[in-house]
Write an enzyme that holds these catalytic residues in place. Structure first.
Site, PDB file in Angstrom:
ATOM      1  N   CYS A 142       0.715  -1.152  -0.247  1.00  0.00           N
ATOM      2  CA  CYS A 142      -0.126  -0.010  -0.190  1.00  0.00           C
ATOM      3  C   CYS A 142       0.763   1.216  -0.183  1.00  0.00           C
ATOM      4  CB  CYS A 142      -0.881   0.164   1.201  1.00  0.00           C
ATOM      5  SG  CYS A 142      -1.999  -1.456   1.460  1.00  0.00           S
ATOM      6  N   ARG A 148       1.954   1.171  -6.197  1.00  0.00           N
ATOM      7  CA  ARG A 148       2.149   0.439  -4.957  1.00  0.00           C
ATOM      8  C   ARG A 148       1.020  -0.481  -4.593  1.00  0.00           C
ATOM      9  NH1 ARG A 148       6.744   2.271  -1.401  1.00  0.00           N
ATOM     10  NH2 ARG A 148       5.508   0.881   0.342  1.00  0.00           N
ATOM     11  N   TRP A 175      -3.139  -2.327  -1.705  1.00  0.00           N
ATOM     12  CA  TRP A 175      -2.890  -3.526  -2.221  1.00  0.00           C
ATOM     13  C   TRP A 175      -3.505  -4.633  -1.119  1.00  0.00           C
ATOM     14  CZ3 TRP A 175      -0.282  -8.153  -0.849  1.00  0.00           C
ATOM     15  CH2 TRP A 175      -0.146  -9.007  -1.767  1.00  0.00           C
ATOM     16  N   ASN A 235      -0.066   0.821   6.129  1.00  0.00           N
ATOM     17  CA  ASN A 235       0.633  -0.097   5.280  1.00  0.00           C
ATOM     18  C   ASN A 235       1.468  -1.203   6.022  1.00  0.00           C
ATOM     19  OD1 ASN A 235       1.984  -1.530   3.142  1.00  0.00           O
ATOM     20  ND2 ASN A 235       3.658   0.177   3.506  1.00  0.00           N
ATOM     21  N   GLY A 236       1.261  -2.336   5.787  1.00  0.00           N
ATOM     22  CA  GLY A 236       1.801  -3.553   6.549  1.00  0.00           C
ATOM     23  C   GLY A 236       0.792  -4.366   7.144  1.00  0.00           C
ATOM     24  N   GLU A 285      13.478 -15.270 -16.250  1.00  0.00           N
ATOM     25  CA  GLU A 285      12.883 -13.976 -15.988  1.00  0.00           C
ATOM     26  C   GLU A 285      12.028 -13.613 -17.417  1.00  0.00           C
ATOM     27  OE1 GLU A 285      12.661 -11.809 -14.224  1.00  0.00           O
ATOM     28  OE2 GLU A 285      12.474  -9.798 -15.419  1.00  0.00           O
ATOM     29  N   LYS A 310       8.045 -12.678 -16.734  1.00  0.00           N
ATOM     30  CA  LYS A 310       7.437 -11.324 -17.370  1.00  0.00           C
ATOM     31  C   LYS A 310       6.238 -11.578 -17.990  1.00  0.00           C
ATOM     32  CE  LYS A 310       9.219  -9.098 -15.728  1.00  0.00           C
ATOM     33  NZ  LYS A 310      10.102  -8.461 -14.849  1.00  0.00           N
ATOM     34  N   GLU A 332       3.333 -12.694 -15.661  1.00  0.00           N
ATOM     35  CA  GLU A 332       2.898 -11.526 -14.868  1.00  0.00           C
ATOM     36  C   GLU A 332       1.890 -10.549 -15.531  1.00  0.00           C
ATOM     37  OE1 GLU A 332       6.834  -9.342 -13.998  1.00  0.00           O
ATOM     38  OE2 GLU A 332       5.305  -8.947 -12.472  1.00  0.00           O
ATOM     39  N   HIS A 359      12.926 -34.887 -18.347  1.00  0.00           N
ATOM     40  CA  HIS A 359      12.633 -35.816 -16.872  1.00  0.00           C
ATOM     41  C   HIS A 359      11.227 -35.427 -16.464  1.00  0.00           C
ATOM     42  CE1 HIS A 359      16.777 -36.894 -16.354  1.00  0.00           C
ATOM     43  NE2 HIS A 359      17.171 -35.482 -17.018  1.00  0.00           N
ATOM     44  N   LYS A 366       3.939  -3.113  -6.885  1.00  0.00           N
ATOM     45  CA  LYS A 366       5.216  -2.907  -7.374  1.00  0.00           C
ATOM     46  C   LYS A 366       6.187  -3.123  -6.211  1.00  0.00           C
ATOM     47  CE  LYS A 366       8.647  -1.250  -9.953  1.00  0.00           C
ATOM     48  NZ  LYS A 366       9.184  -2.160 -10.924  1.00  0.00           N
TER      49      LYS A 366
HETATM   50  C1  F6R Z   1       8.518  -8.766 -11.320  1.00  0.00           C
HETATM   51  C2  F6R Z   1       8.736  -7.811 -10.180  1.00  0.00           C
HETATM   52  C3  F6R Z   1       8.896  -8.510  -8.883  1.00  0.00           C
HETATM   53  C4  F6R Z   1       9.939  -7.868  -8.013  1.00  0.00           C
HETATM   54  C5  F6R Z   1       9.992  -8.527  -6.714  1.00  0.00           C
HETATM   55  C6  F6R Z   1      11.416  -7.902  -6.032  1.00  0.00           C
HETATM   56  O1  F6R Z   1       8.284  -7.938 -12.431  1.00  0.00           O
HETATM   57  O2  F6R Z   1       8.749  -6.731 -10.454  1.00  0.00           O
HETATM   58  O3  F6R Z   1       9.172  -9.954  -9.167  1.00  0.00           O
HETATM   59  O4  F6R Z   1      11.318  -8.225  -8.941  1.00  0.00           O
HETATM   60  O5  F6R Z   1       9.005  -8.106  -6.145  1.00  0.00           O
HETATM   61  O6  F6R Z   1      11.392  -6.375  -5.871  1.00  0.00           O
HETATM   62  P1  F6R Z   1      12.406  -5.599  -5.620  1.00  0.00           P
HETATM   63  O7  F6R Z   1      13.347  -5.829  -6.460  1.00  0.00           O
HETATM   64  O8  F6R Z   1      12.096  -4.094  -5.390  1.00  0.00           O
HETATM   65  O9  F6R Z   1      12.913  -5.957  -4.279  1.00  0.00           O
END
Ligand code: F6R
Length: 592
Positions: A2, A26, A69, A95-96, A466, A470, A473, A489, A587
């Site tokens: 949040c 966020r 969130w 937040n938390g 990765e 991507k 998500e 396997h 994020k």
């Molecule tokens: C994927 C993504 C997440 C972040 C993860 C770590 O696109 O954005 O998987 O990489 O939540 O976030 P940070 O790098 O901010 O610790």
């Protein structure tokens, strides 16, 4: 998770709404604002985006705002913040996670307090009313002492024109500017509202009026103010989808990261320190974990170090030998990820040294680490991380090269050859982003795929992970990554028409192996997309080859991921997805 903001002054409503737009990344399940006006506390909430908030009251003295969130309770207006106490005197944004909220909720309900939401946060507002002792600051301290978990809380009250805040475990900073004082969960958002910013220390109570006063465990402490930095490549200023804009920023961002690595002192560890470490852990979550995999693989290769890439949350709950001879390289774009912060706190308790690689100055991770290496990706807004990943890879590759050199495992000549080879990387990235239409067409070609597998060996396996992350998500297409050798396997059972296999072959000795894998999957009906900087001939019309610009293999992960980032973007667009705000994500993951 949040985003929270609060401010005092004539423009408090406008500024809070502006801040909420910036904090939306966020969390975007709901948004809300609470304003102290002449008529008392006024609240407006809405599900979805900040734009959906209809705020009629523009004049106020104090305002707080929240983007949510969801953790406790579904996405609905009742569960949106701010929450108002049963006596109407306190409005709270949070937040938390309050871990013991249920115990307090049940006790308050037994005393006749009615709850409007299913959240853990609402309990804070009612506890403030229940325990009010005539002084809001001491009451907030008392209430926070009753709570367990990690949280950042901001309170507006009808009783005076101050703002009150408390920080435990979740980031919160305060600021002073021409327009008044403010408090926010996100240092980067403060840029616009404050000329001086201070990060709150742990267990800190803050009272904001014309000035800011801080207390930790009853003792008055001075805020450590700094001028907020103005970020380069700020995606907030760009039109269109931030994810695409951020991919287009990669060529400049990787160059800036390379330059800044040296401008900020290079490795920052001397020979004695390097030789004192017996093992290195690379920790991170999600995308940052994938860059940890690359950093680890390169350090093993160049320095023959005992090292391991570990998912931060696993480091927290499993037993990894750690002592004063351990270096923990913690990677985090935001520097606020709760799992990564917990991992470094645990490592420090066991005697390890923490080396942070982050994109955000003055983030919580910076305060935990002994060494901080900033990547210069510029502010990243899109929930799906792109440019920050490429920049993390630049910093970690340079780290591995310099560490190996300091350890005596890489000659000065070999080091300088690698550094010169980097020159081709920004232009290689530029070449790939300039081909974006080709990747858009490719995404269209595979739009009927119902499943995708990304495969590769060694460094390519990290890129495969990765790429798969991507794609899933932002487009919600089920996609997973495997080391190529693992397919036979079990996973080969899944191959059939409608399955897309993306195979990476950026290291010369692995190209033939990759071609074998492609033959195995296409002979079972799957389509294959092969990415390589070496010549690969398509063996059937089920195989499409993407030729990557040639770079030294240690830099290949920085460029080979670019087509995968573009592919994910265009694939998601083709499915009508909101690429910058994928469902269920946020994020910055500030809860465990
Ligand atoms: C994927 C993504 C997440 C972040 C993860 C770590 O696109 O954005 O998987 O990489 O939540 O976030 P940070 O790098 O901010 O610790």
């Amino acid at each position: 998770m949040c985003g929270i903001f609060g401010t005092i002054g004539a423009n408090c409503v406008t500024n809070t709404l502006l801040a909420l737009h910036q904090l939306e990344y966020r969390g975007y399940d709901s948004a809300g604002i609470g304003v102290k006006t002449e008529c008392g506390l006024q609240i407006e909430k809405s599900t979805g985006r900040v734009n959906a908030l209809k705020v009629d009251f523009v004049a106020g003295k104090v305002a707080i705002g929240h983007t949510r969130w969801a953790t406790h309770g579904k996405v609905c207006k009742q569960n949106a913040h701010p929450f108002v106490s049963y006596d109407g005197n306190f409005a709270v944004v949070h937040n938390g996670i309050v871990e013991n909220y249920l115990q307090h909720k049940l006790a308050l309900q037994r005393q006749g307090v009615e709850f409007a939401s299913q959240t853990d946060s609402e309990v804070i507002a009612h506890l403030l009313a229940k325990h009010f002792d005539g002084d809001v600051a001491t009451t907030l301290q008392k209430v926070c002492n009753m709570l367990t978990g990690s949280f950042a809380v901001v309170v507006a009250t009808s009783r005076d024109d101050n703002l009150y805040a408390y920080k435990r475990g979740s980031a919160l900073c305060v600021g002073k500017g021409k327009q008044g004082t403010c408090v926010c969960s996100d240092v980067a958002v403060m840029e616009q509202f404050a000329s001086s910013v201070a990060v709150l220390p742990e267990n800190c109570l803050a009272v904001l009026g014309n000035s800011v006063d801080l207390w930790v465990e009853g003792k008055h402490v001075e805020p450590c103010y700094f001028a907020p930095s103005h970020t380069d490549c700020d995606s907030n200023q760009l039109q269109g989808d931030a994810m695409l804009a951020e991919i287009f920023q990669i060529p400049d961002a990787v160059r800036q990261t390379y330059d800044y690595y040296f401008a900020s002192g290079g490795l920052c560890l001397d020979k004695k320190q390097v030789n004192g470490y017996k093992r290195v852990y690379f920790v991170g979550c999600g995308t940052a974990y994938h860059s940890a995999m690359v950093g680890c693989s390169l350090l093993q290769r160049l320095a023959q170090m005992d090292c391991q890439a570990v998912v931060a949350s696993e480091y927290v709950y499993d037993s990894f030998p750690t002592d004063k001879h351990t270096l923990v390289v913690a990677i985090s774009q935001s520097g606020e990820t709760a799992d990564t912060l917990k991992a470094v706190q645990k490592a420090k308790r066991q005697g390890a040294t923490v080396y942070a690689v982050t994109n955000v100055c003055n983030s919580s991770l910076c305060f935990e680490a002994s060494f901080v290496k900033f990547v210069k990706a510029g502010r990243e807004i899109s929930v799906a991380s792109t440019k920050a990943y490429n920049c993390q890879l630049v910093a970690l590759t340079l780290f591995a090269v310099d560490f190996a050199h300091a350890k005596g495992r890489l000659s000065a000549r070999a080091r300088s050859r690698y550094l010169t080879c980097f020159d081709k990387v920004p232009s290689a990235c530029k070449h790939l982003v300039s081909q974006s239409t080709a990747f858009a067409l490719m995404a269209k070609r595979y739009k009927q795929a119902h499943l995708a597998y990304f495969v590769g060996r060694r460094l390519d396996f990290a890129t495969a992970k990765e790429g798969a992350l991507k794609l899933k998500e932002v487009s919600y297409l089920p996609s997973e990554a495997y080391p190529s050798g693992e397919l036979k396997h079990g996973t080969l059972a899944m191959m059939e028409q409608g399955v897309l296999v993306v195979a990476l072959a950026c290291e010369k000795d692995l190209v033939d192996k990759c071609c074998n894998t492609v033959a195995e999957v296409t002979s079972r009906g799957a389509s294959a997309l092969v990415l390589s900087q070496y010549p690969v001939s398509p063996t059937s019309n089920q195989v499409q080859v993407v030729s990557l610009p040639a770079v030294d293999e240690i830099f290949a992960p920085i460029i080979s991921v670019v087509p995968l980032q573009l592919f994910a973007y265009y694939f998601a667009k083709g499915r009508g997805c909101d690429v910058d705000r994928p469902r269920n994500l946020a994020k910055s993951v500030t809860v465990e």
